[in-house]
Design a protein around this motif. Sequence first.
Motif, PDB file in Angstrom:
ATOM      1  N   PHE A  21       0.817  -1.206   0.000  1.00  0.00           N
ATOM      2  CA  PHE A  21       0.000   0.000   0.000  1.00  0.00           C
ATOM      3  C   PHE A  21       0.855   1.262   0.000  1.00  0.00           C
ATOM      4  O   PHE A  21       0.674   2.151  -0.825  1.00  0.00           O
ATOM      5  CB  PHE A  21      -0.950   0.012   1.195  1.00  0.00           C
ATOM      6  CG  PHE A  21      -1.759   1.268   1.288  1.00  0.00           C
ATOM      7  CD1 PHE A  21      -2.778   1.516   0.385  1.00  0.00           C
ATOM      8  CD2 PHE A  21      -1.499   2.211   2.262  1.00  0.00           C
ATOM      9  CE1 PHE A  21      -3.527   2.687   0.444  1.00  0.00           C
ATOM     10  CE2 PHE A  21      -2.237   3.379   2.340  1.00  0.00           C
ATOM     11  CZ  PHE A  21      -3.251   3.616   1.428  1.00  0.00           C
ATOM     12  N   TYR A  22       1.799   1.364   0.944  1.00  0.00           N
ATOM     13  CA  TYR A  22       2.578   2.586   1.089  1.00  0.00           C
ATOM     14  C   TYR A  22       3.635   2.760   0.001  1.00  0.00           C
ATOM     15  O   TYR A  22       3.865   3.876  -0.469  1.00  0.00           O
ATOM     16  CB  TYR A  22       3.243   2.640   2.463  1.00  0.00           C
ATOM     17  CG  TYR A  22       2.255   2.937   3.568  1.00  0.00           C
ATOM     18  CD1 TYR A  22       1.623   4.179   3.656  1.00  0.00           C
ATOM     19  CD2 TYR A  22       1.943   1.976   4.512  1.00  0.00           C
ATOM     20  CE1 TYR A  22       0.710   4.452   4.659  1.00  0.00           C
ATOM     21  CE2 TYR A  22       1.024   2.239   5.527  1.00  0.00           C
ATOM     22  CZ  TYR A  22       0.425   3.482   5.596  1.00  0.00           C
ATOM     23  OH  TYR A  22      -0.483   3.754   6.582  1.00  0.00           O
ATOM     24  N   ASP A  23       4.278   1.687  -0.405  1.00  0.00           N
ATOM     25  CA  ASP A  23       5.361   1.807  -1.374  1.00  0.00           C
ATOM     26  C   ASP A  23       4.889   1.730  -2.820  1.00  0.00           C
ATOM     27  O   ASP A  23       5.435   2.389  -3.688  1.00  0.00           O
ATOM     28  CB  ASP A  23       6.417   0.717  -1.126  1.00  0.00           C
ATOM     29  CG  ASP A  23       7.073   0.858   0.244  1.00  0.00           C
ATOM     30  OD1 ASP A  23       7.066   1.975   0.797  1.00  0.00           O
ATOM     31  OD2 ASP A  23       7.593  -0.151   0.744  1.00  0.00           O
ATOM     32  N   LYS A  24       3.864   0.920  -3.081  1.00  0.00           N
ATOM     33  CA  LYS A  24       3.429   0.702  -4.448  1.00  0.00           C
ATOM     34  C   LYS A  24       2.072   1.313  -4.767  1.00  0.00           C
ATOM     35  O   LYS A  24       1.635   1.288  -5.909  1.00  0.00           O
ATOM     36  CB  LYS A  24       3.402  -0.802  -4.746  1.00  0.00           C
ATOM     37  CG  LYS A  24       4.769  -1.443  -4.621  1.00  0.00           C
ATOM     38  CD  LYS A  24       4.723  -2.917  -4.888  1.00  0.00           C
ATOM     39  CE  LYS A  24       6.107  -3.520  -4.701  1.00  0.00           C
ATOM     40  NZ  LYS A  24       6.086  -4.969  -4.898  1.00  0.00           N
ATOM     41  N   GLY A  25       1.366   1.794  -3.740  1.00  0.00           N
ATOM     42  CA  GLY A  25       0.078   2.441  -3.963  1.00  0.00           C
ATOM     43  C   GLY A  25      -1.054   1.484  -4.296  1.00  0.00           C
ATOM     44  O   GLY A  25      -2.036   1.884  -4.920  1.00  0.00           O
ATOM     45  N   ASN A  26      -0.964   0.251  -3.871  1.00  0.00           N
ATOM     46  CA  ASN A  26      -1.979  -0.757  -4.149  1.00  0.00           C
ATOM     47  C   ASN A  26      -3.182  -0.540  -3.224  1.00  0.00           C
ATOM     48  O   ASN A  26      -3.097  -0.750  -2.012  1.00  0.00           O
ATOM     49  CB  ASN A  26      -1.377  -2.151  -3.949  1.00  0.00           C
ATOM     50  CG  ASN A  26      -2.308  -3.265  -4.315  1.00  0.00           C
ATOM     51  OD1 ASN A  26      -3.515  -3.144  -4.193  1.00  0.00           O
ATOM     52  ND2 ASN A  26      -1.738  -4.375  -4.748  1.00  0.00           N
ATOM     53  N   SER A  27      -4.304  -0.132  -3.781  1.00  0.00           N
ATOM     54  CA  SER A  27      -5.494   0.177  -2.974  1.00  0.00           C
ATOM     55  C   SER A  27      -6.073  -1.053  -2.286  1.00  0.00           C
ATOM     56  O   SER A  27      -6.548  -0.966  -1.150  1.00  0.00           O
ATOM     57  CB  SER A  27      -6.579   0.805  -3.847  1.00  0.00           C
ATOM     58  OG  SER A  27      -6.142   2.042  -4.339  1.00  0.00           O
TER      59      SER A  27
END
Length: 58
Positions: A21-27
Amino acid sequence: MEKFNQIKTLISQIEADAHKFYDKGNSAAGTRLRKGMLALKLLATEVRKDVTARKHAK
């Protein structure tokens, strides 16, 4: 002590979702992370109640 070990296990399980979530932006990982954090909160509350009960039982 069993609940405390469950907390440690849960943290290690949701760690991958936190990175996604934080590093790759995966919702979707963010949703799983929020769900895991809620479970962590509930376990922590149970541990607090158990500690208080054992402390007052002495």
